[in-house]
Design a protein around this motif. Sequence first.
Motif, PDB file in Angstrom:
ATOM      1  N   GLN A 167      -3.931   0.994   5.995  1.00  0.00           N
ATOM      2  CA  GLN A 167      -5.313   0.702   5.597  1.00  0.00           C
ATOM      3  C   GLN A 167      -5.623  -0.801   5.499  1.00  0.00           C
ATOM      4  N   THR A 203      -0.924   6.478   7.332  1.00  0.00           N
ATOM      5  CA  THR A 203      -2.325   6.047   7.302  1.00  0.00           C
ATOM      6  C   THR A 203      -2.624   5.238   6.045  1.00  0.00           C
ATOM      7  N   VAL A 204      -2.038   5.645   4.923  1.00  0.00           N
ATOM      8  CA  VAL A 204      -2.208   4.888   3.678  1.00  0.00           C
ATOM      9  C   VAL A 204      -1.632   3.475   3.860  1.00  0.00           C
ATOM     10  N   TRP A 252      -5.731  -2.097   9.095  1.00  0.00           N
ATOM     11  CA  TRP A 252      -6.821  -1.476   9.846  1.00  0.00           C
ATOM     12  C   TRP A 252      -8.179  -2.005   9.404  1.00  0.00           C
ATOM     13  N   LYS A 253      -8.315  -2.253   8.107  1.00  0.00           N
ATOM     14  CA  LYS A 253      -9.618  -2.739   7.625  1.00  0.00           C
ATOM     15  C   LYS A 253      -9.982  -4.081   8.245  1.00  0.00           C
ATOM     16  N   GLU A 254      -8.968  -4.855   8.640  1.00  0.00           N
ATOM     17  CA  GLU A 254      -9.239  -6.149   9.285  1.00  0.00           C
ATOM     18  C   GLU A 254      -9.107  -6.035  10.810  1.00  0.00           C
ATOM     19  N   GLY A 255      -8.886  -4.806  11.299  1.00  0.00           N
ATOM     20  CA  GLY A 255      -8.876  -4.590  12.750  1.00  0.00           C
ATOM     21  C   GLY A 255      -7.540  -4.826  13.423  1.00  0.00           C
ATOM     22  N   PHE A 256      -6.450  -4.841  12.659  1.00  0.00           N
ATOM     23  CA  PHE A 256      -5.128  -5.053  13.251  1.00  0.00           C
ATOM     24  C   PHE A 256      -4.253  -3.802  13.104  1.00  0.00           C
ATOM     25  N   ASN A 257      -3.273  -3.704  14.005  1.00  0.00           N
ATOM     26  CA  ASN A 257      -2.358  -2.561  13.983  1.00  0.00           C
ATOM     27  C   ASN A 257      -0.987  -3.042  14.438  1.00  0.00           C
ATOM     28  N   SER A 295       0.837  -1.198   0.000  1.00  0.00           N
ATOM     29  CA  SER A 295       0.000   0.000   0.000  1.00  0.00           C
ATOM     30  C   SER A 295       0.876   1.253   0.000  1.00  0.00           C
TER      31      SER A 295
END
Lengths: 600, 600
Positions: free
Chosen positions: A461, A457-458, A464-469, A440
């Motif tokens: 994504q 942030t890019v 984050w869309k799957e809820g992980f960081n 990404s």
Amino acid sequence: MSTTIAQRVEAIRKYLADNNLDAFLLPTADPHLGEYQPENAHRVTWLSGFHGENCMVVITKDTAGIFVDGRFTVQVKQQVPADIFQYLHINNDCHLNWTMDNLSAGARIAVDASLFGISWYKNAEKAFTGKGFEIVSLQENPVDLFWEDRPAAPSSAIELFQNAGQSSVEKRHLLAKRLQEKELDATLLTQPEDTNWLVNIRGSDIPYVRSVLSFGLFKNNGELELFIDTARLPEGFADHAGEGVNVYDITALFSVLPEKISADQRIQLDPAQTNAGLFNLLHDAGVSVVEDMNLCARARVCKNEKEIEGMKAAHIQDGIAMCRFLAWVDREVEAGNPNDEETLAAKLLEFRQGVEGFIAPSFPSISALGSNAAIVHYNHDPKNCRKLGSDGMYLIDSGGHYNNANGVSGTTDITRTIKVGNATDEERRMVTLVMRSHISLASARFMPGTTGVQLDTVTRQPMWKEGFNFDHGTGHGIGHFLSVHEFPPRINPSNNCGAMEPGMCVTNEPGFYKEDGFGIRLENVEVVREVTGTAASMLELEAITYTPFDKRLLVAEQMRDDEIEWLNNYHAQVFEKIAPSLNKQDKTWLEQATSPLTRG
Amino acid sequence: MSTTIAQRVEAIRKYLADNNLDAFLLPTADPHLGEYQPENAHRVTWLSGFHGENCMVVITKDTAGIFVDGRFTVQVKQQVPADIFQYLHINNDCHLNWTMDNLSAGARIAVDASLFGISWYKNAEKAFTGKGFEIVSLQENPVDLFWEDRPAAPSSAIELFQNAGQSSVEKRHLLAKRLQEKELDATLLTQPEDTNWLVNIRGSDIPYVRSVLSFGLFKNNGELELFIDTARLPEGFADHAGEGVNVYDITALFSVLPEKISADQRIQLDPAQTNAGLFNLLHDAGVSVVEDMNLCARARVCKNEKEIEGMKAAHIQDGIAMCRFLAWVDREVEAGNPNDEETLAAKLLEFRQGVEGFIAPSFPSISALGSNAAIVHYNHDPKNCRKLGSDGMYLIDSGGHYNNANGVSGTTDITRTIKVGNATDEERRMVTLVMRSHISLASARFMPGTTGVQLDTVTRQPMWKEGFNFDHGTGHGIGHFLSVHEFPPRINPSNNCGAMEPGMCVTNEPGFYKEDGFGIRLENVEVVREVTGTAASMLELEAITYTPFDKRLLVAEQMRDDEIEWLNNYHAQVFEKIAPSLNKQDKTWLEQATSPLTRG
């Protein structure tokens, strides 16, 4: 050991008593406040026995405390005697409050201001005086008075660097213009990277960094007052650096600098990189101090064409070593040989030493099997570490400095997470997600003015869309045969250091860590470059690391078409650059490792 | 006209002479410094004849200048007499320098400080006094002395708002806590949106906004000193607002406020929203002024459950009107009827007026055919505008305020770009790219703490990757039956106003504009909500606008699978929400408009 430490602590206590002082604070730092220190600055180790980083020692007349961070809570107990030092946590326990709690009102607290940053000093001064204590800035460091077998100051050879692509005179001419634009008389250079870049020299005074310790006062007429170990300056230095570089011995910094400044001047310094001793010196001289981000660094980090060519050449050499290593690991796994984290790291160093231009590692390798990789700053114990055999994945984060007369010149930093056993579905899912976050950023385009905070942030994504960081930055700047961590740029959630600019080199290293489970990080170095032929001006990142990502850990069905296309294009480029330098066996490995990823 | 304008300018000149003044500066503003002003504040129009926005008039003894922005350079020549006023550009020409250039040293420059922002006033004061001029803050506005037929002050009915979801007492209790945490004695409320929200009232004193003009001083004990047209307060207001709201007539603001403050207080105000007259009043009273972002707005913009329900209900009503309109446009195009930009906008208003709960438009519609859509702030001339027939695309940007006892309560803002003729491949390619950017934000997920600046970059990735950009922000906050532009949040490249928080409502409106060619904008309203069930805390945006995007302008082959999936899911939801309220003909249209987009 404990006896010696006890004697040393007592020597400091006697010094305090003799000088009407009540406490002494000592951090792990040297006057440059950089990441690494030379051996003669390891005062904390001498005084406490502690060998880690990011530590603060406090000695009072009748107690002593040592403050370390979470990485070192076990180690501190092994190295530092409990009967002398109280163990404390540098983030959870406030060392300022602890110091005051252990003193009586009116106590005098001594520091060597040249080892502290400006903001620490200002905070400490406010906290201490606010509660009726006094902060005393010493003219000498008491440790140095009692440290009998203290190592000599660094003495590495100074190289007149030939791969800079720009003369010192030219660099100073351009930097002087920036100072004039900002109506500054001078800028104070506290980072050896800046002075070394500005006069085109290199050395190895401190571990993992290719610089010669030095300070500078750079003036708006293009002249540089350079404070350095003058005895080591090689023949030809004056011609190499060109007109306008005046040298003084670094030991005379605090006595000579006052002669070079005056009360009517506006002098810029970077408050995050300048020690309080120097700040106080300028302040006492009545100078108008302008606190701003390092101006010389902003010029230095935007690399010129020759530097970018050198970085790419260095990364090809590094890619050859990495591919030979990864092919070897596959064979060792296949053969069932019981290599451990130490022998793996050693073998990689051996492969690096085998390619032309390699000089030294750019930082200590992180060689981590299985759950050890979940510790972001993992440091294996060579005598007691995990072995190949029971883990599914292996994480190796390493890099090198390269330099030779053939134009190979630069610094590398690469992380790969590879399959060395049975990887679980969860592991493969998370490697795929980290890979997608890496892509990404790698495939992003952005308008001039875009910052690393926006690009972070890019990057995140897909995760984050799957809820992980992941709980670290996405990337850092990387120097040109200088230091592996360079600032600016930064690609992270909050630490904004201005826009990404063409020529900056930056790492792209998203990760994922499951405590006691596994760790993943996928890292390339990328250079910011202009996109040509678009309607609006755009910048993009060109990957200059040339080593395959492990396809065996990627689930193609969980990747988008454009992501698979990016990966396949990248791998084709890796093959093209690296294959010609490999033997038949390794070339066959690379051919397979870089063949297109497909679904089903 | 010109004679009248001449007489008015001469009246101001006589006032200047009588009062030993040399110049008078007048902006298009009222003391709230908001987007719209009531008619009795249209002093610039009275004095110059100019009807546009964002203007500054300067009158000296022997010359006069009018400064307007690029949108109004043609209009100003039609409305303002050239023999009296020199035409100037508000961005390219500095009105401060122009004023000084037309005066002699020592001249006295008069302003009504209540019409200027703090930063303008500080800059002007510095510029004027720095060059030997004097700025004089008048106690009266000279225009008001000579404006004989001046319109009355606003007199809309004040509604005791029932759909707030939270009592005034509760809101004030929570806001008081925030003040206490920040050790503030009070906060100055200058935006009618804040005072109206805090005591749960609504009105229509100014165009397109559902508020009653008012100021407030909110104190850390929960009490509000409310300055409002007391004659209009309806029966039951005291019970409705609850204990602790003290009312004073708004005309007494400058005389009563000094009695309510004292020199030992810390009072917060938002420097971007407070006029210099109020700032000077606080400053002169010796108050410690804390300049910070509007605290009441930060609470207000995070909408509660009832407000979000109201917003969704309002958007369903708006979606019904929009779908009826879009179906009608298709039929009109099919029939070849020569509707123009004015009749199209009027018809949409008619459809809105036909749904339950509609109160008024939330801003002037932008109704633009063909190349007119390339002008971002296009304002059609009802008597001379483009007709259906020759253009491929039509852009309609509009919205409404909704409110009734059935829980419909909120404000909408929607833009669609639809096919009304032969769209070119270039137009379809660019609509597809804008749609992909819209989806990039709509499908984003982000950690708490992420800002609109970061999300703006995520939005633009699809366009940036192809080298295109749009020169306006991605989105703005939208109020709950208050004003269509709300701050915070903002989703744009630079104007950082803190993190996106649950309950904020925001527009998602990327676009693309080809000068003299075509214009595209695709806008939904979205609410920030928490994602449940993920490993790390995540936020996402839920679209609450329910109207199809025009699939006929989308090239499915240029979209990714996940983008097509988002669009199809969104359209399925639109059909589910809107279809039950449509007649058979319109339902058939909606069925087709929301049927899945497929490739090939």
